[in-house]
Scaffold this motif. Structure first.
Motif, PDB file in Angstrom:
ATOM      1  N   ALA A 195      31.760  38.753  29.242  1.00  0.00           N
ATOM      2  CA  ALA A 195      31.893  37.368  28.816  1.00  0.00           C
ATOM      3  C   ALA A 195      30.949  36.446  29.570  1.00  0.00           C
ATOM      4  CB  ALA A 195      33.328  36.914  29.002  1.00  0.00           C
ATOM      5  N   ASP A 196      30.259  36.999  30.530  1.00  0.00           N
ATOM      6  CA  ASP A 196      29.328  36.208  31.329  1.00  0.00           C
ATOM      7  C   ASP A 196      30.025  35.300  32.333  1.00  0.00           C
ATOM      8  OD1 ASP A 196      27.011  37.198  30.465  1.00  0.00           O
ATOM      9  OD2 ASP A 196      26.180  35.297  29.769  1.00  0.00           O
ATOM     10  N   SER A 197      31.071  34.665  31.897  1.00  0.00           N
ATOM     11  CA  SER A 197      31.757  33.691  32.745  1.00  0.00           C
ATOM     12  C   SER A 197      33.157  33.472  32.198  1.00  0.00           C
ATOM     13  CB  SER A 197      30.977  32.379  32.729  1.00  0.00           C
ATOM     14  OG  SER A 197      31.765  31.334  33.219  1.00  0.00           O
ATOM     15  N   VAL A 198      34.149  33.717  32.997  1.00  0.00           N
ATOM     16  CA  VAL A 198      35.529  33.616  32.531  1.00  0.00           C
ATOM     17  C   VAL A 198      36.362  32.852  33.550  1.00  0.00           C
ATOM     18  CG1 VAL A 198      37.380  34.930  31.490  1.00  0.00           C
ATOM     19  CG2 VAL A 198      35.169  36.008  31.847  1.00  0.00           C
ATOM     20  N   THR A 199      37.291  32.088  33.079  1.00  0.00           N
ATOM     21  CA  THR A 199      38.216  31.432  33.991  1.00  0.00           C
ATOM     22  C   THR A 199      39.368  32.391  34.295  1.00  0.00           C
ATOM     23  OG1 THR A 199      39.629  30.556  32.244  1.00  0.00           O
ATOM     24  CG2 THR A 199      37.726  29.237  32.876  1.00  0.00           C
ATOM     25  N   PRO A 200      39.968  32.244  35.430  1.00  0.00           N
ATOM     26  CA  PRO A 200      41.130  33.068  35.776  1.00  0.00           C
ATOM     27  C   PRO A 200      42.214  33.002  34.705  1.00  0.00           C
ATOM     28  CG  PRO A 200      40.381  31.901  37.705  1.00  0.00           C
ATOM     29  CD  PRO A 200      39.525  31.423  36.573  1.00  0.00           C
ATOM     30  N   LYS A 201      42.422  31.858  34.163  1.00  0.00           N
ATOM     31  CA  LYS A 201      43.411  31.696  33.104  1.00  0.00           C
ATOM     32  C   LYS A 201      43.134  32.648  31.946  1.00  0.00           C
ATOM     33  CE  LYS A 201      46.209  28.905  30.375  1.00  0.00           C
ATOM     34  NZ  LYS A 201      47.567  28.475  30.667  1.00  0.00           N
ATOM     35  N   ALA A 202      41.895  32.632  31.472  1.00  0.00           N
ATOM     36  CA  ALA A 202      41.522  33.490  30.357  1.00  0.00           C
ATOM     37  C   ALA A 202      41.659  34.956  30.746  1.00  0.00           C
ATOM     38  CB  ALA A 202      40.093  33.187  29.920  1.00  0.00           C
ATOM     39  N   GLN A 241      43.891  37.772  28.836  1.00  0.00           N
ATOM     40  CA  GLN A 241      43.349  38.996  28.247  1.00  0.00           C
ATOM     41  C   GLN A 241      43.903  40.259  28.883  1.00  0.00           C
ATOM     42  OE1 GLN A 241      39.060  38.875  28.005  1.00  0.00           O
ATOM     43  NE2 GLN A 241      39.120  36.811  27.167  1.00  0.00           N
ATOM     44  N   MET A 242      44.246  40.161  30.138  1.00  0.00           N
ATOM     45  CA  MET A 242      44.757  41.340  30.813  1.00  0.00           C
ATOM     46  C   MET A 242      46.273  41.463  30.706  1.00  0.00           C
ATOM     47  SD  MET A 242      42.461  41.418  34.282  1.00  0.00           S
ATOM     48  CE  MET A 242      43.228  42.966  34.807  1.00  0.00           C
ATOM     49  N   GLY A 243      46.910  40.397  30.309  1.00  0.00           N
ATOM     50  CA  GLY A 243      48.358  40.451  30.205  1.00  0.00           C
ATOM     51  C   GLY A 243      49.050  40.428  31.552  1.00  0.00           C
ATOM     52  N   VAL A 244      48.448  39.776  32.518  1.00  0.00           N
ATOM     53  CA  VAL A 244      49.093  39.640  33.830  1.00  0.00           C
ATOM     54  C   VAL A 244      49.108  38.161  34.219  1.00  0.00           C
ATOM     55  CG1 VAL A 244      48.298  41.905  34.573  1.00  0.00           C
ATOM     56  CG2 VAL A 244      46.939  39.896  35.111  1.00  0.00           C
ATOM     57  N   SER A 245      49.750  37.863  35.314  1.00  0.00           N
ATOM     58  CA  SER A 245      49.877  36.466  35.719  1.00  0.00           C
ATOM     59  C   SER A 245      48.609  35.979  36.405  1.00  0.00           C
ATOM     60  CB  SER A 245      51.051  36.303  36.667  1.00  0.00           C
ATOM     61  OG  SER A 245      50.732  36.854  37.920  1.00  0.00           O
ATOM     62  N   GLN A 246      48.484  34.691  36.518  1.00  0.00           N
ATOM     63  CA  GLN A 246      47.331  34.134  37.207  1.00  0.00           C
ATOM     64  C   GLN A 246      47.324  34.535  38.672  1.00  0.00           C
ATOM     65  OE1 GLN A 246      46.155  30.090  36.697  1.00  0.00           O
ATOM     66  NE2 GLN A 246      46.922  29.954  34.617  1.00  0.00           N
ATOM     67  N   ALA A 247      48.478  34.626  39.234  1.00  0.00           N
ATOM     68  CA  ALA A 247      48.561  35.007  40.645  1.00  0.00           C
ATOM     69  C   ALA A 247      47.914  36.372  40.857  1.00  0.00           C
ATOM     70  CB  ALA A 247      50.013  35.041  41.093  1.00  0.00           C
ATOM     71  N   THR A 248      48.189  37.261  39.947  1.00  0.00           N
ATOM     72  CA  THR A 248      47.601  38.596  40.033  1.00  0.00           C
ATOM     73  C   THR A 248      46.088  38.533  39.925  1.00  0.00           C
ATOM     74  OG1 THR A 248      49.570  39.562  39.049  1.00  0.00           O
ATOM     75  CG2 THR A 248      47.570  40.882  38.986  1.00  0.00           C
ATOM     76  N   VAL A 249      45.623  37.733  39.001  1.00  0.00           N
ATOM     77  CA  VAL A 249      44.180  37.598  38.824  1.00  0.00           C
ATOM     78  C   VAL A 249      43.537  37.078  40.099  1.00  0.00           C
ATOM     79  CG1 VAL A 249      42.387  36.327  37.606  1.00  0.00           C
ATOM     80  CG2 VAL A 249      44.288  37.320  36.338  1.00  0.00           C
ATOM     81  N   THR A 250      44.146  36.099  40.679  1.00  0.00           N
ATOM     82  CA  THR A 250      43.620  35.558  41.937  1.00  0.00           C
ATOM     83  C   THR A 250      43.439  36.666  42.964  1.00  0.00           C
ATOM     84  OG1 THR A 250      44.643  33.397  41.616  1.00  0.00           O
ATOM     85  CG2 THR A 250      44.091  34.008  43.855  1.00  0.00           C
ATOM     86  N   ALA A 251      44.459  37.485  43.086  1.00  0.00           N
ATOM     87  CA  ALA A 251      44.397  38.579  44.057  1.00  0.00           C
ATOM     88  C   ALA A 251      43.263  39.539  43.738  1.00  0.00           C
ATOM     89  CB  ALA A 251      45.730  39.318  44.084  1.00  0.00           C
ATOM     90  N   LEU A 252      43.137  39.883  42.477  1.00  0.00           N
ATOM     91  CA  LEU A 252      42.107  40.841  42.083  1.00  0.00           C
ATOM     92  C   LEU A 252      40.712  40.263  42.297  1.00  0.00           C
ATOM     93  CD1 LEU A 252      43.738  42.263  38.833  1.00  0.00           C
ATOM     94  CD2 LEU A 252      43.477  43.402  41.039  1.00  0.00           C
TER      95      LEU A 252
END
Lengths: 171, 171
Positions: free
Chosen positions: A55-62, A66-77
């Motif tokens: 996607a070149d550039s994605v926000t954590p929200k998006a 797309q991954m079906g997990v929470s934003q908190a999880t994305v932050t960690a990853l």
DNA sequence: ATTCTTTGCTTCGACTGTTGAAATATATGG
DNA sequence: CCATATATTTCAACAGTCGAAGCAAAGAAT
């Protein structure tokens, strides 16, 4: 091919299809693990990296969506990937609440060693099928996908290669 | 590259099939999560419970093999289920190194509320397909499964119902 | 503008899944 | 009896996951 005549009651077919589905699920899962390990990442981290890359550039929200997990999880990853220098957080110009995650040069390098989890073995086999078989197979898979995800999902966006319309803007 | 037919080059079909596969994977994963939560278990725990249930009695070793995780992981998972009274550890008579994991009455009760992760939604849709469509679909799924798991896997043993006709004794 | 509400993201704390290595107990084969 | 192999558990460390709480910016209402 086979006459299905005598011993193929509908019930058996359901079971068979479920078994095949399971095999697909299982093979994919195991393969994804091996592959991620091969490039020194965990499956979840590799998934993030791939999505961001396409996607070149994605926000954590998006990403979370797309991954079906929470934003908190994305932050960690994303933290983990940042720590390895594979992605960067780039504050959005237009909305300063947002951050854009982008892949670094190093990240691209890492991805080059890691083709999409499914590809390696599957792609080769698929390519060897006859034309009509490929078409048949796609139709069947799409049908199954429809039966399964039916409702909730915004699902597929990010994937292997040029499927997102050609349009690729500057970086 | 040669031009094939103009609007359906092989490459597109590959992508399409991969996208569909992803959708299947994703839908299943999300669904499994919801379902497990619905019965107060985690996906991994539910999987253990289901496998044990189908086989009546399984050793941790076999469980690990079928799930594709280490024995240590199985120990942890079984511990959780034991703590909830859903399975019991039953020392083997014939080889005292082994333990057999069995489902308790309570475990069976819990399973009754939790059909197989795939079933609910898929089964209904599958049942409504025309006869030939079902057959076609099974063939396609099996083909994909073959392409994916090819080598390593002893994979499918434990599943929905009476599918274990041909052999394969446990070790 | 000042407040109120919503939105996007991160931080924190807790829990599960996962594993490799070490420990334990039991087989099995000289 | 001893050595080795096997089945399982324990232990310590980490990754993924989430809900709740916090924070900063945007949007809306007055």
């Amino acid at each position: 091919m086979h006459l299905w005549s005598m011993d193929t009651r509908p019930r058996d077919r359901l079971d068979e299809s479920l078994i095949a589905l399971r095999r697909i699920l299982r093979a994919t899962e195991l393969y994804a693990r091996d592959l991620a390990r091969g490039v020194g990442l965990t499956p979840a981290q590799l998934r993030v990296l791939q999505i961001v890359d396409k996607a070149d550039s994605v926000t954590p929200k998006a990403l979370a969506g797309q991954m079906g997990v929470s934003q908190a999880t994305v932050t960690a990853l994303v933290d983990k990937l940042v720590a390895q220098g594979l992605v960067r957080r780039l504050p959005s110009e237009t909305d300063r609440r947002q951050t854009n995650v982008v892949v670094t040069a190093q990240g691209h390098g890492r991805l080059r060693d890691a083709p999409d989890p499914l590809q390696q073995r599957y792609v080769r086999a698929f390519g060897q099928l006859a034309d009509w078989e490929q078409a048949q197979l796609v139709a069947s898979l799409e049908r199954v996908a429809d039966m399964l995800d039916a409702q909730d999902i915004d699902a597929s966006p990010v994937l292997t290669a040029g499927e997102l319309h050609g349009g690729r803007q500057s970086e």
